[in-house]
Design a protein around this motif. Sequence first.
Motif: not given
Length: 286
Positions: A22, A29, A146, A149, A210, A212
């Motif tokens: 991040t 997020v 996403v 996290v 995170y 994705v």
Amino acid sequence: MTGSYDSYEAAMRDAWQGWWVTWPLSRQVRVGDAFDTSGGTLRTAGDLAGRSVTFELSPAAPAATFTYDSNGSAAVRFKLAGGVPAGFSALTEADAGALVEFGRSSSVLVVYGGLRQEGMSDTRSVAGELVRQYWKGSWPEDLVGVTDVISAAGGTVLAAAGSGASAELRAAAAAGAGPITLVDLAGSVTVARAAHVGLQWVGSDVTPFYRVVRLKRTWLSNVKTQYGPRQPGLGAAPEAVPPILVEEARDDPGQVLEPVPAQEQPRPPAEPESAAQPGRVPEATG
């Protein structure tokens, strides 16, 4: 400052393989957030909920804390209230805290405490709905979503920006009541002095990492070959998505969605950090 960010990013890429890092560090997020990666930049693009894409969440159990000291090249000495050991110049006798000395110009100290992990328990419904939205042109192939996290109750990040870098950290009053450990530095200190330190950041309630997913490149290629490229906005009425595509996505999401490697994370554009809060040093923007 760019070099300091690069050092932090490289260190976290090695420690958290497969996770995106991040940036800015204070950016929040959430699972289900969407980002546009077109043009080699990272831009927010709403979230899956806003596109009527539903999913279930499930918690995981990562280690409670994370510390990184560049293989010992970021050395930390602690100070209790009631004395001023050699090397300390900014902390008073009444202060508790720590002295961080960086052995290399690329050394990084990272401390996150109170780690939690949350992610999608099943991506079947997500895969099926993204197939529908791609077909009608509302989910471009450069969008990512996403799925997982890592959040932290607090964090402290320092990165050297030259030789002989050092910093003194003043601990919060509660932390100074007894012996201090490295984890006590996570989000509960202020930077009292810094020399040749580029990235200086202290924050709470953060989401440092995170993961994705995107539409799988091989799947996109096969769909384009079989059905032609999608051309939203053309024709009298949108063509219905072939049911077989949605069925395949729900049966095996891995055929449609793929994790995006950390190495492909675009560097976000520079953006101003919010006003400093007590105990926080704003980070540089990349």
